[in-house]
Design a protein around this motif. Structure first.
Motif, PDB file in Angstrom:
ATOM      1  N   ALA A  44      23.470 -32.200  63.260  1.00 40.16           N
ATOM      2  CA  ALA A  44      21.868 -32.213  63.720  1.00 40.16           C
ATOM      3  C   ALA A  44      21.474 -30.679  63.781  1.00 40.16           C
ATOM      4  CB  ALA A  44      21.903 -32.630  65.272  1.00 40.16           C
ATOM      5  N   SER A  45      20.469 -30.403  64.391  1.00 44.61           N
ATOM      6  CA  SER A  45      19.672 -29.126  64.253  1.00 44.61           C
ATOM      7  C   SER A  45      20.684 -28.191  64.991  1.00 44.61           C
ATOM      8  CB  SER A  45      18.270 -28.958  64.509  1.00 44.61           C
ATOM      9  OG  SER A  45      18.289 -29.096  65.881  1.00 44.61           O
ATOM     10  N   GLY A  46      21.050 -27.568  64.219  1.00 43.49           N
ATOM     11  CA  GLY A  46      22.162 -26.224  65.017  1.00 43.49           C
ATOM     12  C   GLY A  46      23.659 -26.672  65.440  1.00 43.49           C
ATOM     13  N   PHE A  47      23.924 -28.136  65.406  1.00 45.85           N
ATOM     14  CA  PHE A  47      25.386 -28.339  65.744  1.00 45.85           C
ATOM     15  C   PHE A  47      25.718 -29.531  65.017  1.00 45.85           C
ATOM     16  CE2 PHE A  47      24.536 -32.106  68.041  1.00 45.85           C
ATOM     17  CZ  PHE A  47      23.432 -32.105  68.646  1.00 45.85           C
ATOM     18  N   GLY A  48      27.138 -29.690  65.016  1.00 46.86           N
ATOM     19  CA  GLY A  48      27.597 -31.072  64.506  1.00 46.86           C
ATOM     20  C   GLY A  48      28.745 -31.449  65.127  1.00 46.86           C
ATOM     21  N   VAL A  49      29.370 -32.844  64.899  1.00 49.21           N
ATOM     22  CA  VAL A  49      30.395 -33.365  65.301  1.00 49.21           C
ATOM     23  C   VAL A  49      31.327 -33.837  64.035  1.00 49.21           C
ATOM     24  CG1 VAL A  49      31.238 -35.270  66.700  1.00 49.21           C
ATOM     25  CG2 VAL A  49      28.974 -34.328  67.427  1.00 49.21           C
TER      26      VAL A  49
ATOM     27  N   ALA B 380      30.349 -33.576  79.245  1.00 51.92           N
ATOM     28  CA  ALA B 380      29.226 -34.179  78.584  1.00 51.92           C
ATOM     29  C   ALA B 380      29.341 -34.430  77.174  1.00 51.92           C
ATOM     30  CB  ALA B 380      28.073 -33.381  78.972  1.00 51.92           C
ATOM     31  N   PHE B 381      30.379 -34.155  76.754  1.00 48.41           N
ATOM     32  CA  PHE B 381      30.476 -34.101  75.199  1.00 48.41           C
ATOM     33  C   PHE B 381      30.638 -35.417  74.650  1.00 48.41           C
ATOM     34  CE2 PHE B 381      33.518 -33.923  71.487  1.00 48.41           C
ATOM     35  CZ  PHE B 381      32.444 -33.775  70.626  1.00 48.41           C
ATOM     36  N   SER B 382      29.628 -35.911  73.686  1.00 48.34           N
ATOM     37  CA  SER B 382      29.976 -37.422  73.371  1.00 48.34           C
ATOM     38  C   SER B 382      30.169 -37.026  71.782  1.00 48.34           C
ATOM     39  CB  SER B 382      28.490 -38.249  73.885  1.00 48.34           C
ATOM     40  OG  SER B 382      28.326 -38.996  72.738  1.00 48.34           O
ATOM     41  N   ASP B 383      30.744 -38.039  71.120  1.00 46.40           N
ATOM     42  CA  ASP B 383      30.529 -37.683  69.659  1.00 46.40           C
ATOM     43  C   ASP B 383      29.530 -38.496  68.801  1.00 46.40           C
ATOM     44  OD1 ASP B 383      31.538 -40.379  69.271  1.00 46.40           O
ATOM     45  OD2 ASP B 383      32.825 -39.936  67.703  1.00 46.40           O
ATOM     46  N   LEU B 388      24.101 -36.068  72.116  1.00 39.50           N
ATOM     47  CA  LEU B 388      23.923 -34.567  72.204  1.00 39.50           C
ATOM     48  C   LEU B 388      22.242 -34.032  71.961  1.00 39.50           C
ATOM     49  CD1 LEU B 388      27.237 -33.770  69.970  1.00 39.50           C
ATOM     50  CD2 LEU B 388      26.899 -33.180  72.510  1.00 39.50           C
ATOM     51  N   MET B 389      21.470 -34.814  71.125  1.00 40.26           N
ATOM     52  CA  MET B 389      20.325 -34.402  71.184  1.00 40.26           C
ATOM     53  C   MET B 389      19.577 -34.820  72.246  1.00 40.26           C
ATOM     54  SD  MET B 389      19.689 -35.674  66.993  1.00 40.26           S
ATOM     55  CE  MET B 389      17.931 -35.287  66.932  1.00 40.26           C
TER      56      MET B 389
END
Ligand SMILES: [Zn+2]
Lengths: 144, 433
Positions: A44-49, B380-383, B388-389
């Protein structure tokens, strides 16, 4: 086999979109002698998983946490795909018909052919549905 | 007893106006006559004590700055001979020379008087055991409260800082009913006590915490009160003013500034103009009766506002809101004043992100662009990217509603933002102005 055996522990890592983060993850896993079977990055903007199926998820989790990463385990399932067009659509529509939601999916090609990794909202039901439709699921044991 | 000094505390506003005007006028003459520094500054700004004809005329007087104290190190701003001094306190500056404050007997007396009123307004009195866990020594916190607490007839337990387990033992064995310390030290005491199997609210006589000397928030107050089961009161005062000397009353909505001791103003730090009650800006204080080191229209650099309306306790002495930051940290984003402390405040109220943050300001075309980086909490971390957005959006929405300016939010890895001991440097300003 019970449905539980088809639930695979994926590790998910929060990562900023900046150079070197991916390499840092890969390097840490290599140092721990953790093998990566499948790997995907969602951005996404600025981060990723970063999502990965590995042979020693606990070890990977511990090391990455120690290195300061935000790491979580996620339950996913792995469907063996026949190498033919429409395979993905078939699985998706089958699950969709029963109201099971696919949260994300990614595919990889291993020695055993193409495999589709799915995160669904109701894994136990999805497993039952896929198996009863005559599709092949990979067991967690296949990733050790 | 609800008032320590009813004559001043119950004085109606019009009478306080007259008293304050008289004290201000006297101060102006005294400075003009005895302070070469302030005399020169008054000359420069073309103002003479005769020009002070009303309380509002305070605005004609020139400002004093922190730098003035440093530039005149150690004692060139003192207006009494050395033999009149009964004490020194020294505050270590984060940069440059320290600030030396000298006290006459009357300076100590008024500082003590101020705290006697303040502690009484909280409900403390003879029979209370007040544990003073501020540092004793050159720092003003310990000795100031020590004198104030003794004055009201309470029993002082001068534990100073450190050796937390012993502090807790003594608190329990000697029945401390109030503790004076920094909010973070109280949280530490609470944690250590818990490890010792002691709950401060249940297993001790403690019922009040008088907290200050570092920034804290309303959220922290709620946390302290809910967790420890005691009431938490804000205390304010820097060494230049004498030391911590003003607190909230039992109503807990703002720190009362005694009008016979100090005149409080809030100004726009950019223009120097006075702001109305409720408006947030830089705190400016004039100590009306201070002798050794006079303080006139001193720009402390703390951000606050004067509370609008009357306090439920009935005192006609103004209240200031909790300090929300330092003026030095103020940013002007598209014409709007933004304080990093406001951002911290918002983040503390959101469970998905940590309290550390970094601000990056840049200019995109003609517009200022502000980016706030926050750490996603482990819990709060969800994959799922969508989750997250949603966090990102929630943080941005909350910031916008508090700051009145749109902000971009970037989620970063936990522990990746710089940590600070002491003064935080959280702003990267890339604008070329
Ligand atoms: Zn009050």
């Amino acid at each position: 086999m019970t449905p539980d055996e088809f639930i695979i522990r994926q590790i998910s890592v929060f990562s900023e979109n900046r150079p070197g983060r991916l390499a840092a993850i890969a390097h840490a896993l290599e140092e721990e002698r953790v093998n990566i079977f499948a790997f995907s990055i969602a951005e996404a903007s600025g981060f990723g998983v970063v999502r990965a199926l590995v042979d020693k998820p606990e070890k990977a989790h511990a090391r990455l946490t120690e290195d300061g990463f935000n790491v979580a385990f996620t339950d996913v399932i792995a469907v063996r795909m026949r190498d033919e067009p429409g395979g993905l659509y078939e699985v998706a529509s089958m699950l969709g018909d029963t109201g099971i939601n696919i949260e994300y999916s990614y595919a990889y090609s291993g020695p055993a052919g193409a495999v589709l990794i799915l995160r669904v909202d109701r894994p136990a039901e999805a497993i039952e549905r896929i198996l009863s439709a005559g599709k092949e699921l990979l067991s967690a044991a296949a990733f050790r | 007893m609800s008032h320590w000094n009813p004559r001043f505390e119950e004085m109606p506003a019009p009478e306080l106006d007259r008293l304050q005007y008289r004290l201000l006028k006297t101060l102006a003459y005294r400075l003009y006559a005895f302070s070469p520094f302030y005399h020169a500054r008054m000359r420069e700004s073309g103002v003479h004590p005769d020009d002070i004809r009303s309380l509002e005329d305070v605005q004609k007087l020139p400002f004093m700055f922190k730098g003035d104290l440093r530039d005149n190190y150690p004692d060139r701003l003192f207006t009494v001979p050395h033999e009149e001094l009964v004490r020194y306190h020294v505050s270590s500056g984060t940069t440059g020379k320290p600030t030396v404050v000298g006290y006459t007997e009357k300076d100590i007396e008024l500082w003590t008087e101020s705290l006697a009123r303040a502690l009484t307004s909280i409900g403390l009195t003879r029979g209370d055991v007040i544990q003073v866990s501020y540092g004793y020594g050159l720092f003003t916190g310990g000795l100031g409260l020590h004198y104030g607490a003794e004055r009201i007839g309470a029993t002082v337990l001068p534990t100073s800082v450190g050796n937390t387990e012993r502090q807790i033992e003594l608190m329990q064995d000697l029945g401390a009913t109030a503790i004076c310390c920094t909010p973070s030290y109280l949280l530490h005491i609470g944690e250590v006590a818990e490890r010792m199997g002691i709950h401060l609210g249940r297993d001790t006589s403690l019922r009040a915490g008088i907290l200050g000397a570092e920034p804290w928030t309303e959220e922290m107050r709620r946390h302290v009160q809910d967790w420890l089961g005691i009431r938490a009161y804000d205390i304010y005062g820097t060494s230049e003013l004498s030391g911590p000397m003003f607190t909230e009353c039992a109503d807990q909505r703002g720190v009362h500034i005694w009008r016979d001791l100090a005149l409080v103003e809030v100004i726009d730090p950019e223009t120097g103009e006075s702001l109305a009650p409720g408006e947030r800006g830089e705190l400016v204080l004039t100590m009306l009766q201070k002798e050794a080191l006079p303080i006139c229209r001193y720009r402390i650099g703390d951000v606050s506002s004067v509370k609008d309306g009357e306090c439920s306790c009935g005192r006609a002495h103004p209240r200031i809101e909790r300090i929300t930051g330092r003026v030095d940290d103020m940013l002007i984003i598209r014409g709007i004043n933004v304080f990093p402390s406001q951002i911290e405040h918002v983040l503390l109220g959101l469970s998905e992100v940590g309290e550390h943050f970094q601000i990056e300001v840049d200019r995109k075309g003609a517009l200022d662009d502000m980016l706030v980086r926050v750490e996603v909490r482990k819990e709060a971390f969800s994959d799922k990217i969508a989750d997250l957005m949603a966090i990102q959006r929630r943080v941005a929405d909350r910031l916008k509603s508090v700051l009145n300016v749109a902000v971009r939010v970037e989620l970063v890895e936990p522990g990746s933002l710089p940590r600070f001991e002491g003064k935080a440097k959280r702003v990267i300003d890339k604008r070329v102005l």
